[in-house]
Structure formats: structure tokens, C-alpha cells
Design a protein around this motif. Structure first.
Motif, PDB file in Angstrom:
ATOM      1  N   LEU A  44       0.823  -1.216   0.000  1.00 10.17           N
ATOM      2  CA  LEU A  44       0.000   0.000   0.000  1.00 10.17           C
ATOM      3  C   LEU A  44       0.858   1.268   0.000  1.00 10.17           C
ATOM      4  N   ASP A  45       2.108   1.136   0.374  1.00 11.79           N
ATOM      5  CA  ASP A  45       2.977   2.307   0.348  1.00 11.79           C
ATOM      6  C   ASP A  45       3.437   2.637  -1.066  1.00 11.79           C
ATOM      7  N   PHE A  46       3.235   1.725  -1.987  1.00 13.35           N
ATOM      8  CA  PHE A  46       3.715   1.942  -3.351  1.00 13.35           C
ATOM      9  C   PHE A  46       2.596   2.290  -4.323  1.00 13.35           C
ATOM     10  N   ILE A  47       1.383   2.177  -3.863  1.00 13.12           N
ATOM     11  CA  ILE A  47       0.280   2.247  -4.821  1.00 13.12           C
ATOM     12  C   ILE A  47      -0.541   3.520  -4.642  1.00 13.12           C
ATOM     13  N   GLU A  48      -0.955   4.097  -5.765  1.00 12.76           N
ATOM     14  CA  GLU A  48      -1.912   5.201  -5.733  1.00 12.76           C
ATOM     15  C   GLU A  48      -3.114   4.738  -6.545  1.00 12.76           C
ATOM     16  N   SER A  49      -4.270   5.243  -6.198  1.00 15.63           N
ATOM     17  CA  SER A  49      -5.466   4.907  -6.943  1.00 15.63           C
ATOM     18  C   SER A  49      -5.257   5.244  -8.416  1.00 15.63           C
ATOM     19  N   GLY A  50      -5.646   4.361  -9.303  1.00 10.35           N
ATOM     20  CA  GLY A  50      -5.526   4.638 -10.732  1.00 10.35           C
ATOM     21  C   GLY A  50      -4.240   4.107 -11.352  1.00 10.35           C
ATOM     22  N   ASP A  51      -3.279   3.686 -10.546  1.00  9.49           N
ATOM     23  CA  ASP A  51      -2.040   3.125 -11.099  1.00  9.49           C
ATOM     24  C   ASP A  51      -2.346   1.873 -11.923  1.00  9.49           C
ATOM     25  N   PRO A  52      -1.679   1.714 -13.078  1.00  6.06           N
ATOM     26  CA  PRO A  52      -1.858   0.451 -13.808  1.00  6.06           C
ATOM     27  C   PRO A  52      -1.173  -0.700 -13.058  1.00  6.06           C
ATOM     28  N   VAL A  53      -1.809  -1.854 -13.059  1.00 12.33           N
ATOM     29  CA  VAL A  53      -1.302  -2.974 -12.265  1.00 12.33           C
ATOM     30  C   VAL A  53      -1.495  -4.295 -13.019  1.00 12.33           C
ATOM     31  N   LEU A  54      -0.532  -5.207 -12.867  1.00 10.09           N
ATOM     32  CA  LEU A  54      -0.684  -6.580 -13.357  1.00 10.09           C
ATOM     33  C   LEU A  54      -0.653  -7.507 -12.148  1.00 10.09           C
TER      34      LEU A  54
END
Ligand code: PEP
Ligand code: MG
Length: 748
Positions: free
Chosen positions: A380-390
Motif C-alpha cells: 500500500l505504500d507503493f500504490i496510488e489509486s488509478g495506477d496500472p497494475v498486473l
């Protein structure tokens, strides 16, 4: 705050925004200097990025090393620092080019985003002034707004708007390795389970009204925590009572509530106040090494989330959220009810910082086919809403902001999976008949209502293992008789002519119910579980058997008992069933038209009693997951040993053969359930050993059927016969079977 509100209104670039903010701060707090230092690059240097009062020429030139000076100290500790005479502090580091000599007092606060420190906001004044609590609060509030607004600017404004050399939002691709709890591949955009507030929801227009809202919210929260502890105490176990007691302690903690009040007093909405205090706690506690303290962080955050929901008038225990149609949900942890609140069609995958393979959420994800990665530590420290993710639910790897090459590779894998699934779809309605005319029944492992559509979707020939404990595990209270009956009836109705085999409750071990006191055990897998509990405390099982008899009225009812070790245990369980049948008959109820009572063969002891058990059981179903963990003495849930021994070890295969031979000699139908049966290579070996019924997770049916259609079972049986003799020196026959498949053109 009026000046700050103005600075929040639109500007062109992040730099202009920072300049506006420092100007607004110096008027708002009446100071001579207001400066923003931002963390630059990976070495955590702090760069002066905007100032009002220091020399403008120092902006983007003055840098402090990680932890250097007072500013570095604030960043390092994530705590405010207030000094009347800064120069006398031992950490003070003088930078000539800034022209800061005339300024005596210093107040610095961290600029926080989530639990991450982005930089430091500093005010200074000429006279040796003591900054008071209000100044501190106001500056913290401004720092929080600043963090969100500049990150938003950067994200929406692109390169043109960004600061030179400093990126605030995270842009670096990150690969996080978690644990694969539910299979599947997904690509989409990140959504946070707990959504941060927008800037307009943060600044209050009426402080008094906001204070009243906060007090109301705290009251609702306290009442709800009180009722958790006392009201439902009868159905709580000791462990959850302890958790709720901790919650209550926090909910009544005067310092926590005091900090919330201060934050509201400084001009924040009640929600923003809760969020700010949550971020401060997080930044501090994340630095704690002590696992107990880190666990408390989780409690506190959960409490904060409940308070935010109470403030918005939402139901305090459940959230309902709208998702984009390619959502990948990120959360610290997620309960089954919270998961089911989301629209399943939009949910591509779930990623959790915590979670366990045997958790209810994992069970549901597997049932509804949503990939789940858990134990993704710190994600959760690396992620922002809307980031593309696999999300790779095969290996447990999550790629955040992936590189183009990673996206290409992943899409290719998704396409191949899609094609293969199409091929399975095409053979869905074909019976599984081997080249040498063996008819194999491929059945489904299920347990929840949401599993039932898979019967038709997968083309299964029935339900070979209905894990009745799932219903107990996903609810917060013990399911009532009617609820149990309804579920079993639905399964039978959905299956129609196809058989359904209900396995009675397999509780204990790692399957702990939230409403039952766990019995602490050294070795839960070989402890007081399944039929052992059922025979010692027959009430629960009789209740369940009553529900099964009722649901089976007028139908074909198949029941099996788990974890049987001795024949006596089986006959005792059967006697309980008979009593329930007699009871139903005495009350004049409709009875099942056909009943078969079987045994799960999950212990080596029972494998060595095959003739005796066949005298009493109508069928045998080999629970290979447990049987093999006991056979190899290797805990199936312990990642260090679970994959250490191959189920295709000659010793295990020859045991499975003995069981099949024994059942055939006694003319008793035998099947295999458990993960093993759903893997093509293993399934072929089982068929070669003489098993005609395999029960497996839905995703196994297509691949297994396509392999069986190409298999000559008799040929494989002859091929493996010498490999599994007692003289075999192999540690697995897998490679040999692979070779056989290659030679025979069998797709595996
Ligand atoms: C098994 O042990 O193989 C089995 C099917 O039961 P469970 O996985 O539910 O223990
Ligand atoms: Mg088992």
C-alpha cells in the motif's frame, strides 16, 4: 485559512502551486519565512523547492543529506519539531546560500502521503518565538493538503506541470512478491479499499459544526465498539473479545480523540482530521520493529476507518463502493462480507497486505474465480489509486506501473490462457472417455451457493466434494438449521440428476470459526478436528445431519465423513445418521429415496484397513490433500515443506494403487477428491491406477478432460508399473509420465 483556500485554487504547474502555498502560509501564520523541502531521488536528499523569506536563488540548489539538519530530522522521525532558538540545537546545519542567519525560531512538520514522508514544511521567524499548538496544528493541516494537491497536479498535469528533477507521486515500476491465494491473471487499475478524501472534502467551512459532527461520530463509534464487546459477547470467542477490548481502549483513548479535536479545530473536516491522525500514527508506527506495535497500527487504522464511515452516515460495518470495470482492489485485509459488497463483474483481482490461503476471502475468491494475491508486504505504500497494475495469481507477483515489455509479456500470457479456456469450453459437453474406452466421471469440489453455477459452466458430472464447513466459515454466526437445509437443497436442485456428495463438517485444524472458542493445540492438523469433534460433541453433527436428511427428501442423498482413522469411528458416525433418519421418519417427514454413506480416506491407518472399511462404507473418497500430508509427515499449509515431496513419489502412488485395488476387490466405488485430481498429469496416473471418479476445483475440469481424451489408460498403467515397485529409486515418476505424454501426443 482564507489565504490557503485561495492557494488551493487552480494554477498551471506544481512549482507555481508551491510558490502560492509558501506565500499564503507566511501571511496565514504570520511568519518571516515559509519553505518547502521535498525528498529527491532514492537517497532521500531533501531539496529546498519553494520559499518565501529565504533567498530565491537557493531554491532547487540547497540540498540536505538524508537526516541532515533540523529539516532532515523532521523527515526522519516523521514528527513536528518546534524550537525557539534553532541555531542552538545540536542538529542545526547552517546553509549560507539561503540567507537564514537572521531567523531564530523554527517549526517544521512532515509532509505526509499515506505513511510516506514526501518532504518537510518549515516556518521560521526573526524573533525567538515559541510556536504554539495552534500553529503546529495549522501547519500540519496545510502540509496534508499540500501533499494531496501537488500529487494530483503532478498526476493530471503531466511532464509540463512537474517539478524539475523531483517526482512526488510514485512513478517507478515496482514488483512486489506476495503469495498466490487464488489463481488467475488480471490487468487493470488500482482501486483502494479505503479511498482518500478529495481536497474539497478536507477544509471545513464551519468549525463549530464540524466539531459537533466529530463528537457525534465518536459517540456512534464508541457505542458500536461497546456493543461488539458486550452485546454479542455470548457468541464471541476469547481471541475476538481481546481484539474488541483493544478497540474499545483506543476508542476511549483521550489522546487519540484529543488529537482529532485539535485537527478539527485547525480547520479540517472531521473526516480529514481522522485521516490526518491516521497518517501520523501510521508514519510513526511503521518505523516500529516490534510486531505487537505494528499489529496495534492495524487496530487503530480499522478504528479510524469505522469512524470515517460513522461520520458519513454509512453503515459502520459494511462499505458499498462503485468500481471502474477493470478494478484491482488493494486493501490491508478484507473480510468476506466486505468483498461481497463489491460488484463482482468489475472486480478483476484483489491484492492484500495480509490474508491467508485458508481465509474466507481466499475461499470466496477461488469460488468466484477472482485472482487473489495476499501477504504483499508494504504494497500500500507503493500504490496510488488509478495506477496500472498486473496481478499474477499463479505466482503471487504484482507489477505496479509495469514497463511496456512487462505488459506485452503479460498480455500474451492472458491471451494464451484465454485460447486454452476456449478449447476447454469446446469439449465441455463431451464425456471424458479415454482412448481405451474408460468412462471417467469428472466432478466438482464446491461448498458455497456461488460455486453452483460452475456445475454447468464447467460441464462437471456432479459434485464429488461439497465442503459444508465453508458456509460456517463465511458467516459471522452459526448457520441455523433452515440455512443449512436451504444451502443443501439448492445444491441438490442445481445438480438435478447429477450426484452431490456432502462431506460433513470438517472443522478444527486451521478451520477456526469466529464464533467458536479455538482450542489451542500444538499440532492442529492432527488434533481435535472433523469427525473427532463430531463424535465427542455430537450435537453439531446431528443438527447438520438433520438438515441433510430434510434437504434430501425425495432425492438421492450422499454423505461422507472426513478424517476417519478407525472403522469404529465410521460406524459411530453412521449410527448418528441413522438416528436422524429415524427421527425424521417418526415425524412423518419425506425421506430421501436413495441414501449412500461413504468415508473419506484421509489417514494412512484407514488405507491399511481397506477391507474392513469396505464392509461398512457405500463408497470411498480419497482425501489426497490430507492423506499425503500425513503420509509424508509434511504440513500442507507450511510453505517450507508443503512442496517438498511430490505426490507422484513411487511410495505415494503405490499406496494410492493399493487403495484402488482394495476397493475394486470389495466392489466398492472409489474416487479421489483434493487438489491432486485437478492436475492433468496426476489425474492420468489416478485413472491408470483404476480410479473412475475424480473430483476437483472447477478450473481443473477442462485441462484434465482434454488430457484424458487422449490417454490410453491401460498403456500408462503398464508403463508406470515397474516405476512404482518397492525397489524404485525414483523420488517422483513425474518426469517419466511427462515423457510418456510427449510420445503419445497427450496435451499437458
Ligand atoms: C483432502 O484432504 O484431500 C480434502 C479433499 O479435504 P480438505 O482439503 O477439505 O481437507
Ligand atoms: Mg481433508
Amino acid at each position: 485559512m482564507a489565504a490557503i483556500r485561495k492557494a488551493m485554487e487552480g494554477t498551471e504547474s506544481v512549482q507555481e502551486r508551491l510558490d502560492d502555498f509558501v506565500a499564503a502560509i507566511s501571511t496565514s501564520i504570520k511568519v518571516d519565512v515559509a519553505s518547502i523541502y521535498l525528498i529527491r531521488g532514492n537517497n532521500n536528499d531533501l531539496e529546498l523547492s519553494a520559499t518565501q523569506g529565504l533567498k530565491k536563488s537557493a531554491v532547487h540548489n540547497t540540498r540536505l543529506n538524508h537526516g541532515e539538519g533540523l529539516v532532515g530530522h523532521v523527515a526522519l522521525t516523521a514528527k513536528p519539531l518546534s524550537l525557539a532558538d534553532a541555531a542552538s540545537h545540536p542538529l542545526f546545519s547552517y546553509r549560507k546560500e539561503t540567507g537564514e542567519d537572521p531567523f531564530k525560531s523554527f517549526l517544521g512538520v512532515p509532509i505526509l502521503r499515506g505513511g510516506r514522508v514526501l518532504g518537510v514544511l518549515v516556518v521560521q521567524s526573526r524573533e525567538a518565538r515559541e510556536f504554539n499548538e495552534d500553529d503546529n496544528e495549522e501547519l500540519l493541516t496545510i502540509a496534508m493538503l499540500l501533499a494531496q494537491i501537488i500529487i494530483e497536479d503532478e498526476r493530471t498535469g503531466g511532464k509540463k506541470a512537474a517539478l524539475k528533477g523531483i517526482t512526488l507521486a510514485q512513478t517507478k515500476p515496482e514488483t512486489i512478491r506476495g503469495k498466490a491465494f487464488a489463481d488467475g491473471l488480471a490487468s487493470g487499475q488500482a482501486m483502494l479499499h479505503i479511498v482518500p478524501l478529495s481536497p474539497s472534502e478536507r477544509l471545513s467551512k464551519d468549525i463549530e459544526a464540524e466539531e459537533a459532527r466529530l463528537e457525534d461520530g465518536v459517540k456512534i463509534l464508541r457505542a458500536s465498539v461497546d456493543s461488539m464487546v458486550s452485546g454479542e459477547a455470548a457468541s464471541l470467542n476469547r481471541a475476538s473479545k481481546e481484539i474488541y477490548e483493544t478497540y474499545r481502549m483506543f476508542a476511549y483513548d483521550r489522546r487519540w480523540v484529543g488529537r482529532l479535536r485539535e485537527a478539527v479545530h485547525s480547520g479540517l473536516t472531521a473526516e480529514a482530521a481522522v485521516e490526518r491522525v491516521r497518517n501520523e500514527n501510521r508514519a510513526r508506527l511503521m518505523k516500529a520493529r516490534d510486531p505487537y506495535l505494528r499489529a496495534r497500527l492495524h487496530d487503530l487504522e480499522d478504528l479510524a476507518n469505522r469512524l470515517i464511515r460513522a461520520l458519513s452516515g454509512e453503515n459502520i460495518t459494511a462499505g458499498q463502493k462503485v468500481l471502474p470495470n477493470d478494478a484491482i482492489l488493494f486493501a490491508r485485509d478484507l473480510g468476506p462480507a466486505e468483498l461481497l459488497d463489491y460488484d463482482r463483474k468489475s472486480l478483476r483481482a484483489i491484492v492484500l497486505e495480509e490474508g491467508a490461503a485458508s481465509s474466507h476471502t481466499a475461499i470466496i475468491c477461488r469460488a468466484i474465480g477472482i485472482p487473489l494475491v495476499g501477504r504483499a508486504d508494504g504494497i500500500l505504500d507503493f500504490i496510488e489509486s488509478g495506477d496500472p497494475v498486473l496481478v499474477d495469481g499463479e505466482s503471487g507477483i504484482v507489477n505496479i506501473r509495469p514497463l511496456e515489455t512487462q505488459v506485452h509479456g503479460f498480455q500474451l500470457r492472458m491471451r494464451i490462457r484465454g485460447e486454452v479456456n476456449k478449447a476447454f469450453e469446446a469439449i465441455k459437453d463431451r464425456p471424458a472417455i479415454t482412448q481405451d474406452e474408460r468412462h471417467i466421471s469428472l466432478q466438482l469440489n464446491a461448498g458455497l451457493v456461488m460455486d453452483l453455477p460452475q456445475l454447468d459452466q464447467s460441464g462437471a458430472d456432479g459434485i464429488g466434494l461439497f465442503r459444508t464447513e465453508f458456509q460456517f466459515m463465511v458467516s459471522n454466526f452459526m448457520p441455523k438449521l433452515k440455512e443449512q437445509t436451504d444451502l443443501y437443497r439448492q445444491a441438490l436442485d442445481k445438480a438435478g440428476e447429477r450426484p452431490v456428495t456432502f462431506r460433513t463438517l470438517d472443522l478444527g485444524g486451521d478451520k477456526i470459526l469466529p464464533y467458536m472458542d479455538p482450542v489451542p493445540e500444538q499440532n492442529p492438523a492432527i488434533g481435535w478436528r472433523a469427525i473427532r469433534i463430531a463424535l465427542d460433541r455430537p450435537g453439531l453433527m446431528r443438527y447438520q445431519l438433520r438438515a441433510l436428511v430434510a434437504a434430501g427428501a425425495g432425492k438421492y442423498l450422499r454423505i461422507m465423513f472426513p478424517m476417519v482413522t478407525t472403522v469404529d469411528e465410521f460406524t459411530a458416525a453412521k449410527a448418528l445418521f441413522r438416528k436422524e433418519l429415524e427421527r425424521a421418519s417418526k415425524f412423518g417427514a419425506d425421506l430421501p429415496i436413495k441414501i449412500e454413506i461413504g468415508v473419506m480416506l484421509e489417514t494412512p491407518a484407514l488405507a491399511w484397513s481397506i477391507n474392513a472399511i469396505c464392509d461398512h462404507a457405500d463408497f470411498v473418497s480419497v482425501g489426497a490433500n490430507d492423506l499425503l500430508q500425513f503420509f509424508f509427515a509434511a504440513d500442507r499449509d507450511n510453505v517450507r515443506v508443503a512442496d517438498r515431496y511430490d505426490p507422484l513419489h513411487p511410495a505415494a502412488v503405490s499406496m494410492l494403487k493399493d487403495i484402488a485395488d482394495g476397493c475394486r476387490r470389495n466392489d466398492i466405488p472409489v474416487s479421489v477428491c483434493g487438489e491432486l485430481a485437478g492436475r492433468p498429469i496426476e489425474a492420468m496416473v489416478l485413472v491408470a491406477l483404476g480410479y473412475n471418479t475424480l473430483s476437483m476445483p472447477a478450473i481443473g475440469i477442462g485441462p484434465v478432460k482434454s488430457a484424458l481424451l487422449a490417454l490410453n489408460a491401460e498403456k500408462l498403467a503398464a508403463y508406470i508399473k515397474p516405476l512404482i515397485s518397492r525397489d524404485s529409486r525414483l523420488s517422483s515418476i513425474r518426469q517419466a509420465v511427462h515423457k510418456f505424454c510427449l510420445e503419445e501426443g497427450i496435451p499437458v
